[in-house]
Design a protein around this motif. Structure first.
Motif, PDB file in Angstrom:
ATOM      1  N   VAL A 163       1.331  -0.974   0.127  1.00  0.00           N
ATOM      2  CA  VAL A 163      -0.261  -0.246   0.196  1.00  0.00           C
ATOM      3  C   VAL A 163       1.136   1.108  -0.030  1.00  0.00           C
ATOM      4  CG1 VAL A 163      -1.591   1.427   1.114  1.00  0.00           C
ATOM      5  CG2 VAL A 163      -1.817  -0.889   0.993  1.00  0.00           C
ATOM      6  N   ASP A 164       0.998   1.985  -1.149  1.00  0.00           N
ATOM      7  CA  ASP A 164       1.277   3.048  -0.835  1.00  0.00           C
ATOM      8  C   ASP A 164       0.247   4.818  -0.965  1.00  0.00           C
ATOM      9  OD1 ASP A 164       0.357   3.456  -3.494  1.00  0.00           O
ATOM     10  OD2 ASP A 164       2.363   2.496  -4.165  1.00  0.00           O
ATOM     11  N   ALA A 165      -0.919   4.575  -1.027  1.00  0.00           N
ATOM     12  CA  ALA A 165      -1.676   5.798  -0.460  1.00  0.00           C
ATOM     13  C   ALA A 165      -3.186   5.219   0.147  1.00  0.00           C
ATOM     14  CB  ALA A 165      -2.679   6.360  -2.091  1.00  0.00           C
ATOM     15  N   GLY A 166      -3.523   5.837   1.366  1.00  0.00           N
ATOM     16  CA  GLY A 166      -4.480   5.937   1.548  1.00  0.00           C
ATOM     17  C   GLY A 166      -4.251   5.187   3.286  1.00  0.00           C
ATOM     18  N   MET A 167      -4.765   5.785   4.154  1.00  0.00           N
ATOM     19  CA  MET A 167      -4.435   5.668   5.653  1.00  0.00           C
ATOM     20  C   MET A 167      -5.017   3.679   5.794  1.00  0.00           C
ATOM     21  SD  MET A 167      -6.370   7.617   9.137  1.00  0.00           S
ATOM     22  CE  MET A 167      -5.979   6.892  10.395  1.00  0.00           C
ATOM     23  N   ILE A 168      -3.559   4.179   6.703  1.00  0.00           N
ATOM     24  CA  ILE A 168      -4.066   1.886   6.976  1.00  0.00           C
ATOM     25  C   ILE A 168      -5.220   1.928   8.837  1.00  0.00           C
ATOM     26  CG2 ILE A 168      -2.904  -0.003   7.760  1.00  0.00           C
ATOM     27  CD1 ILE A 168      -3.005   1.090   5.424  1.00  0.00           C
ATOM     28  N   PRO A 169      -5.792   1.747   8.290  1.00  0.00           N
ATOM     29  CA  PRO A 169      -7.182   1.820   9.410  1.00  0.00           C
ATOM     30  C   PRO A 169      -6.350   0.597  10.990  1.00  0.00           C
ATOM     31  CG  PRO A 169      -7.987   0.210   7.592  1.00  0.00           C
ATOM     32  CD  PRO A 169      -6.510   0.763   7.598  1.00  0.00           C
ATOM     33  N   ARG A 170      -7.622   1.040  11.633  1.00  0.00           N
ATOM     34  CA  ARG A 170      -7.694  -0.730  12.498  1.00  0.00           C
ATOM     35  C   ARG A 170      -7.024  -1.895  11.854  1.00  0.00           C
ATOM     36  NH1 ARG A 170     -11.727  -2.588  16.977  1.00  0.00           N
ATOM     37  NH2 ARG A 170     -10.173  -3.689  18.181  1.00  0.00           N
ATOM     38  N   HIS A 171      -5.873  -2.446  12.638  1.00  0.00           N
ATOM     39  CA  HIS A 171      -5.151  -3.900  12.042  1.00  0.00           C
ATOM     40  C   HIS A 171      -6.340  -5.187  11.715  1.00  0.00           C
ATOM     41  CE1 HIS A 171      -1.258  -3.025  12.076  1.00  0.00           C
ATOM     42  NE2 HIS A 171      -1.516  -2.202  11.564  1.00  0.00           N
ATOM     43  N   GLY A 172      -7.193  -5.613  11.141  1.00  0.00           N
ATOM     44  CA  GLY A 172      -7.575  -6.152  11.333  1.00  0.00           C
ATOM     45  C   GLY A 172      -7.942  -6.917  10.276  1.00  0.00           C
ATOM     46  N   VAL A 173      -9.405  -8.123  10.503  1.00  0.00           N
ATOM     47  CA  VAL A 173      -9.504  -8.229   9.137  1.00  0.00           C
ATOM     48  C   VAL A 173     -11.586  -7.646   8.810  1.00  0.00           C
ATOM     49  CG1 VAL A 173     -11.194 -10.639   7.934  1.00  0.00           C
ATOM     50  CG2 VAL A 173      -9.271 -10.562   9.389  1.00  0.00           C
ATOM     51  N   TYR A 174     -11.572  -7.124   7.361  1.00  0.00           N
ATOM     52  CA  TYR A 174     -11.873  -6.937   6.730  1.00  0.00           C
ATOM     53  C   TYR A 174     -12.868  -7.350   5.580  1.00  0.00           C
ATOM     54  CZ  TYR A 174     -10.103  -2.312   9.631  1.00  0.00           C
ATOM     55  OH  TYR A 174      -9.943  -1.254  10.401  1.00  0.00           O
ATOM     56  N   ALA A 175     -13.966  -6.844   5.795  1.00  0.00           N
ATOM     57  CA  ALA A 175     -14.596  -7.655   3.762  1.00  0.00           C
ATOM     58  C   ALA A 175     -14.853  -5.890   2.775  1.00  0.00           C
ATOM     59  CB  ALA A 175     -16.570  -7.308   4.079  1.00  0.00           C
ATOM     60  N   GLY A 176     -14.661  -6.049   1.743  1.00  0.00           N
ATOM     61  CA  GLY A 176     -14.065  -4.961   1.036  1.00  0.00           C
ATOM     62  C   GLY A 176     -14.127  -5.591  -0.790  1.00  0.00           C
ATOM     63  N   LEU A 216       4.159  -5.656   9.158  1.00  0.00           N
ATOM     64  CA  LEU A 216       2.267  -5.233   8.986  1.00  0.00           C
ATOM     65  C   LEU A 216       2.223  -5.937   7.010  1.00  0.00           C
ATOM     66  CD1 LEU A 216      -0.399  -3.786   8.410  1.00  0.00           C
ATOM     67  CD2 LEU A 216       1.280  -1.428   7.004  1.00  0.00           C
ATOM     68  N   ARG A 217       1.233  -6.512   6.454  1.00  0.00           N
ATOM     69  CA  ARG A 217       0.863  -6.619   5.610  1.00  0.00           C
ATOM     70  C   ARG A 217      -0.247  -6.810   4.847  1.00  0.00           C
ATOM     71  NH1 ARG A 217       5.004 -11.193   4.672  1.00  0.00           N
ATOM     72  NH2 ARG A 217       3.475 -11.860   2.894  1.00  0.00           N
ATOM     73  N   VAL A 218      -0.786  -6.429   3.480  1.00  0.00           N
ATOM     74  CA  VAL A 218      -2.093  -6.271   3.823  1.00  0.00           C
ATOM     75  C   VAL A 218      -2.080  -7.004   2.420  1.00  0.00           C
ATOM     76  CG1 VAL A 218      -3.619  -4.576   2.625  1.00  0.00           C
ATOM     77  CG2 VAL A 218      -1.809  -3.482   4.195  1.00  0.00           C
ATOM     78  N   GLU A 219      -3.447  -8.294   2.895  1.00  0.00           N
ATOM     79  CA  GLU A 219      -3.567  -9.460   1.162  1.00  0.00           C
ATOM     80  C   GLU A 219      -5.171 -10.051   1.970  1.00  0.00           C
ATOM     81  OE1 GLU A 219      -1.526 -13.250   3.181  1.00  0.00           O
ATOM     82  OE2 GLU A 219      -0.820 -11.711   4.789  1.00  0.00           O
ATOM     83  N   ALA A 220      -5.145  -9.760   0.540  1.00  0.00           N
ATOM     84  CA  ALA A 220      -6.425  -9.916   0.124  1.00  0.00           C
ATOM     85  C   ALA A 220      -7.564 -11.308  -0.369  1.00  0.00           C
ATOM     86  CB  ALA A 220      -6.754  -8.282  -1.315  1.00  0.00           C
ATOM     87  N   TYR A 221      -8.008 -11.687  -0.239  1.00  0.00           N
ATOM     88  CA  TYR A 221      -9.061 -13.135  -0.812  1.00  0.00           C
ATOM     89  C   TYR A 221      -9.553 -12.757  -1.225  1.00  0.00           C
ATOM     90  CZ  TYR A 221     -10.695 -17.884  -1.103  1.00  0.00           C
ATOM     91  OH  TYR A 221     -11.261 -18.127  -2.061  1.00  0.00           O
ATOM     92  N   VAL A 222      -9.576 -12.885  -2.835  1.00  0.00           N
ATOM     93  CA  VAL A 222     -11.053 -12.581  -3.457  1.00  0.00           C
ATOM     94  C   VAL A 222     -11.883 -13.985  -3.192  1.00  0.00           C
ATOM     95  CG1 VAL A 222     -11.467 -12.148  -6.158  1.00  0.00           C
ATOM     96  CG2 VAL A 222      -9.551 -10.906  -4.680  1.00  0.00           C
ATOM     97  N   ALA A 273     -14.020  -9.307  -0.996  1.00  0.00           N
ATOM     98  CA  ALA A 273     -12.976 -10.065  -1.183  1.00  0.00           C
ATOM     99  C   ALA A 273     -12.747  -9.725   0.334  1.00  0.00           C
ATOM    100  CB  ALA A 273     -11.621  -9.068  -1.232  1.00  0.00           C
ATOM    101  N   ALA A 274     -12.334 -10.961   1.303  1.00  0.00           N
ATOM    102  CA  ALA A 274     -11.663 -11.065   2.658  1.00  0.00           C
ATOM    103  C   ALA A 274     -10.404 -10.404   2.522  1.00  0.00           C
ATOM    104  CB  ALA A 274     -12.088 -11.883   3.175  1.00  0.00           C
ATOM    105  N   ILE A 275      -9.983  -9.629   3.342  1.00  0.00           N
ATOM    106  CA  ILE A 275      -8.900  -8.027   3.959  1.00  0.00           C
ATOM    107  C   ILE A 275      -8.402  -7.998   4.777  1.00  0.00           C
ATOM    108  CG2 ILE A 275      -7.588  -6.702   3.277  1.00  0.00           C
ATOM    109  CD1 ILE A 275     -10.888  -5.489   1.260  1.00  0.00           C
ATOM    110  N   SER A 276      -6.881  -8.400   4.482  1.00  0.00           N
ATOM    111  CA  SER A 276      -6.571  -8.181   6.436  1.00  0.00           C
ATOM    112  C   SER A 276      -5.460  -7.477   6.347  1.00  0.00           C
ATOM    113  CB  SER A 276      -5.693 -10.499   7.113  1.00  0.00           C
ATOM    114  OG  SER A 276      -4.755 -10.441   5.893  1.00  0.00           O
ATOM    115  N   LEU A 277      -5.349  -6.843   7.177  1.00  0.00           N
ATOM    116  CA  LEU A 277      -4.795  -6.025   7.035  1.00  0.00           C
ATOM    117  C   LEU A 277      -4.082  -5.714   9.212  1.00  0.00           C
ATOM    118  CD1 LEU A 277      -6.571  -2.294   6.985  1.00  0.00           C
ATOM    119  CD2 LEU A 277      -4.703  -3.492   4.909  1.00  0.00           C
ATOM    120  N   GLY A 278      -2.030  -6.768   9.156  1.00  0.00           N
ATOM    121  CA  GLY A 278      -1.429  -6.205  10.290  1.00  0.00           C
ATOM    122  C   GLY A 278      -0.531  -6.947  10.236  1.00  0.00           C
TER     123      GLY A 278
END
Length: 329
Positions: free
Chosen positions: A219-232, A270-276, A255-260
């Motif tokens: 990630v190079d743009a956008g604020m990283i929010p609270r770490h955790g699992v997101y839907a997006g 920190l890893r940002v991963e998205a499972y489509v 996607a199911a997205i994990s940030l942290g």
């Protein structure tokens, strides 16, 4: 003009642009408050038979004056410009902010950029506006310069720029919500989902071995929010030279997205991963993508084993499918 133009230097501005209605701001996030102001400004410009333009800056002035403590920006420049365009602006002057630039007197800045540069006939400012060397210019200064240089000054009050509970729309509020993982509430303030942008890079490919192949995103743009699992939603913005990714250009994929930090496998960064979801044989390496975050599920946890992690991921995907309204296959 039908589409918003972006000028990165004064010499790019059309000589016949004016007369214009102009405003100035950082517009981080381009939240509902910004949009309300800009939409009214555009409508006013149309009524006057003028064009509407804004001046904004990159990098953020605070990052230049206090580089040890730069602000965490909600959006990158690309998203800022896209959202500004949605307000109907005819053009944006995106100025590179430097310490040399900051040395201009209030009059030099106004004369050079607003009057001579953009042909300002009306300048719209907030009540707490500061500009020029040492923030010496304020609303009264702008009024004096308007009288001297021949433009009107409209000063905006905060009235109307609030939600139903009376809190003023603000970038600070958005950051507070994102730090809590409250992306749905942040979307209400922003007027759109919170977005991250980045490039898909090679990871350790653990997800592939346990049935959940993920796109690892730098990630190079956008604020990283609270770490955790997101839907997006994951959207390919540019194939990056990868023809298989280019086939998905512009497609919104659930996607199911994990940030942290992946504690279960000994991760320490920190890893940002998205499972489509329902993505089969996806190859997105080198593509530039966007992640639009819709809902937060849980924090990052240590599940103690890869088997327990796999079970948790299956539950995360099922929850994300439901949160995004994606029917089961």
């Amino acid at each position: 003009m039908t589409d918003m133009q972006v000028w990165r230097a004064l010499d790019e501005v059309p000589s016949d642009l004016g007369p214009t209605v102009v405003t100035i701001g950082n517009f981080d996030g381009v939240h509902r408050g910004h949009r309300a102001v800009l939409t009214r400004m555009v409508a006013d410009a149309r009524e006057r038979g003028m064009r509407a333009a804004a001046i904004t800056f990159d990098p953020h002035p605070r990052a230049v004056h206090d580089p040890a403590h730069p602000p965490e920006l909600i959006t990158g420049v690309e998203d800022r410009l896209e959202r500004l365009a949605q307000t109907g602006l005819d053009g944006v002057l995106l100025l590179r902010y430097t310490l040399d630039f900051a040395q201009q007197t209030p009059e030099d800045f106004v004369r050079t950029h607003l009057v001579d540069g953009l042909g300002a006939a009306v300048v719209v400012v907030g009540r707490d506006t500061k500009f020029g060397r040492g923030n010496a210019g304020d609303v009264d200064t702008m009024r004096e310069l308007g009288s001297k240089l021949g433009f009107e000054v409209e000063v905006l009050a905060d009235a109307g720029d609030t939600d139903a509970r009376g809190r003023r729309w603000s970038s600070t509020w958005v950051r507070e919500l994102l730090e809590d993982g409250r992306v749905h509430d942040a979307e209400d303030v922003l007027g759109c989902p919170h977005r991250l942008r980045g490039t898909v890079v090679h990871g350790d490919k653990l997800g592939r071995t346990i049935g959940f192949p993920t796109a690892n995103i730098a990630v190079d743009a956008g604020m990283i929010p609270r770490h955790g699992v997101y839907a997006g939603w994951l959207t390919v913005l540019d194939g990056g030279g990868n023809p298989r990714a280019a086939e998905r250009l512009g497609v919104r994929m659930p996607a199911a997205i994990s940030l942290g930090i992946n504690y279960t496998v000994g991760g320490d960064s920190l890893r940002v991963e998205a499972y489509v979801i329902d993505g089969v044989d996806l190859d997105l390496y080198d593509a530039r993508v966007a992640l639009d975050l819709v809902a937060w599920r849980r924090p990052m946890l240590d599940f103690g084993s890869v088997e327990a992690l796999t079970d948790a991921l299956a539950e995360d995907v099922a929850w994300s499918r439901d949160a995004l309204g994606v029917p089961a296959r």
